[in-house]
Design a protein around this motif. Structure first.
Motif, PDB file in Angstrom:
ATOM      1  N   ASP A  33       0.588  -1.164  -0.014  1.00 49.08           N
ATOM      2  CA  ASP A  33      -0.005   0.072   0.013  1.00 49.08           C
ATOM      3  C   ASP A  33       0.870   1.372   0.148  1.00 49.08           C
ATOM      4  O   ASP A  33       0.434   2.356  -0.413  1.00 49.08           O
ATOM      5  CB  ASP A  33      -0.992  -0.045   1.247  1.00 49.08           C
ATOM      6  N   THR A  36       4.646   3.742  -4.401  1.00 52.57           N
ATOM      7  CA  THR A  36       4.255   4.675  -5.308  1.00 52.57           C
ATOM      8  C   THR A  36       5.343   4.859  -6.274  1.00 52.57           C
ATOM      9  O   THR A  36       6.566   4.763  -5.750  1.00 52.57           O
ATOM     10  CB  THR A  36       3.832   6.032  -4.435  1.00 52.57           C
ATOM     11  N   ASN A  57       2.870   2.887 -15.273  1.00 53.72           N
ATOM     12  CA  ASN A  57       2.209   3.754 -13.997  1.00 53.72           C
ATOM     13  C   ASN A  57       2.186   2.484 -12.897  1.00 53.72           C
ATOM     14  O   ASN A  57       3.076   1.485 -13.081  1.00 53.72           O
ATOM     15  CB  ASN A  57       0.795   3.632 -14.675  1.00 53.72           C
ATOM     16  N   LYS A  58       1.552   2.886 -11.892  1.00 47.10           N
ATOM     17  CA  LYS A  58       1.590   1.900 -10.870  1.00 47.10           C
ATOM     18  C   LYS A  58       1.174   0.398 -11.163  1.00 47.10           C
ATOM     19  O   LYS A  58       1.819  -0.549 -10.654  1.00 47.10           O
ATOM     20  CB  LYS A  58       0.852   2.610  -9.634  1.00 47.10           C
ATOM     21  N   SER A  59       0.363   0.342 -11.982  1.00 43.09           N
ATOM     22  CA  SER A  59       0.009  -0.944 -12.369  1.00 43.09           C
ATOM     23  C   SER A  59       1.263  -2.046 -13.059  1.00 43.09           C
ATOM     24  O   SER A  59       1.358  -3.125 -12.769  1.00 43.09           O
ATOM     25  CB  SER A  59      -1.137  -1.148 -13.439  1.00 43.09           C
ATOM     26  N   GLU A  60       1.862  -1.190 -14.022  1.00 51.24           N
ATOM     27  CA  GLU A  60       3.178  -2.007 -14.525  1.00 51.24           C
ATOM     28  C   GLU A  60       4.239  -2.080 -13.584  1.00 51.24           C
ATOM     29  O   GLU A  60       4.953  -3.173 -13.500  1.00 51.24           O
ATOM     30  CB  GLU A  60       3.493  -0.972 -15.661  1.00 51.24           C
ATOM     31  N   LEU A  62       3.474  -2.815 -10.337  1.00 53.80           N
ATOM     32  CA  LEU A  62       3.159  -3.865  -9.562  1.00 53.80           C
ATOM     33  C   LEU A  62       3.541  -5.272 -10.299  1.00 53.80           C
ATOM     34  O   LEU A  62       3.933  -6.225  -9.793  1.00 53.80           O
ATOM     35  CB  LEU A  62       1.886  -3.739  -9.300  1.00 53.80           C
ATOM     36  N   ASP A  63       3.190  -5.171 -11.675  1.00 54.44           N
ATOM     37  CA  ASP A  63       3.332  -6.349 -12.485  1.00 54.44           C
ATOM     38  C   ASP A  63       5.047  -6.673 -12.531  1.00 54.44           C
ATOM     39  O   ASP A  63       5.306  -7.813 -12.397  1.00 54.44           O
ATOM     40  CB  ASP A  63       3.185  -6.057 -14.001  1.00 54.44           C
ATOM     41  N   LEU A 113      -0.215  -9.752  -3.673  1.00 56.60           N
ATOM     42  CA  LEU A 113      -0.041  -9.085  -4.943  1.00 56.60           C
ATOM     43  C   LEU A 113       0.450 -10.177  -5.785  1.00 56.60           C
ATOM     44  O   LEU A 113      -0.063 -10.419  -7.098  1.00 56.60           O
ATOM     45  CB  LEU A 113       1.135  -8.068  -4.900  1.00 56.60           C
ATOM     46  N   SER A 116      -2.686 -12.202  -6.852  1.00 57.53           N
ATOM     47  CA  SER A 116      -3.571 -11.399  -7.753  1.00 57.53           C
ATOM     48  C   SER A 116      -2.801 -11.560  -9.180  1.00 57.53           C
ATOM     49  O   SER A 116      -3.613 -11.262 -10.038  1.00 57.53           O
ATOM     50  CB  SER A 116      -3.799 -10.099  -7.363  1.00 57.53           C
ATOM     51  N   LYS A 117      -1.691 -11.763  -9.239  1.00 61.66           N
ATOM     52  CA  LYS A 117      -1.028 -11.599 -10.712  1.00 61.66           C
ATOM     53  C   LYS A 117      -0.900 -13.140 -11.098  1.00 61.66           C
ATOM     54  O   LYS A 117      -0.173 -13.364 -12.207  1.00 61.66           O
ATOM     55  CB  LYS A 117       0.438 -10.881 -10.538  1.00 61.66           C
TER      56      LYS A 117
END
Length: 192
Positions: A33, A36, A57-60, A62-63, A113, A116-117
């Motif tokens: 959490d 960033t 971006n943050k999504s990438e 996290l990936d 995480l 979820s991936k």
């Protein structure tokens, strides 16, 4: 000679592995959490826009973390290459699961995480996670488990470990032993 802004990604020497390592350091300190783009940039001592050359971006981000998290995990993928029996696979999987639980405990939110991936055939991708998955599945196949069954057993084992990671130490260890007792029986039935 070029007059580059020293905070540009090329001048700063930012690499994808460095970004992944910085992100994991942030997760260790502040959890998923707290991750960033700005915090990762601060960790790398660059401006946040410099990161956008590698991650949009943050999504990438996290990936990227999910793919490369195990670069910092001391998993010995070569040990899976030396396995010859079900009992050896069970023992290495048990010790690896206990180490992995400790790794997840040091990185709040990382297990969720990773969960979820999860994608089908994730061993065919890039990154340290794919290498570890590949090593475990290949070990099962080498000891005589048909590949579809090896993939299924790996998937169940990995998901059980991820789901149980929140349990207390003794509950996790006892649950892991009970779970692997059943896995051993299934593997022995498949290769008999």
């Amino acid at each position: 000679m070029s007059n580059r802004d020293p905070s540009s990604h090329a001048a700063a020497g930012i690499t994808v592995p460095a970004i992944a390592d910085a992100a994991l350091t942030v997760i260790r300190a502040a959890g998923v959490d707290g991750l960033t783009m700005r915090v990762v940039a601060d960790r790398l001592q660059v401006r946040a826009p410099s990161l956008y050359h590698h991650v949009r971006n943050k999504s990438e981000l996290l990936d990227l973390v999910a793919r490369n998290a195990f670069d910092q995990f001391a998993a010995d993928t070569t040990a899976y290459g030396q396995l010859r029996t079900v009992d050896e696979w069970i023992e290495l999987t048990r010790s690896g699961s206990l180490e992995l639980r400790a790794f997840y405990a040091e990185h709040p939110g990382l297990a969720g995480l990773i969960q979820s991936k999860i994608t089908p055939d994730r061993d065919r991708g890039e990154g340290s996670r794919a290498e570890l998955v590949r090593a475990q599945i290949e070990a099962l196949v080498r000891i005589g488990v048909p590949e579809p069954d090896a993939r299924h057993i790996f998937e169940i084992t990995a998901r059980w470990s991820l789901a149980a990671v929140v349990a207390a130490d003794d509950v996790f260890a006892d649950g892991l032993d009970l779970f692997l007792y059943g896995v051993r029986a299934r593997l022995n039935a498949l290769i008999s």
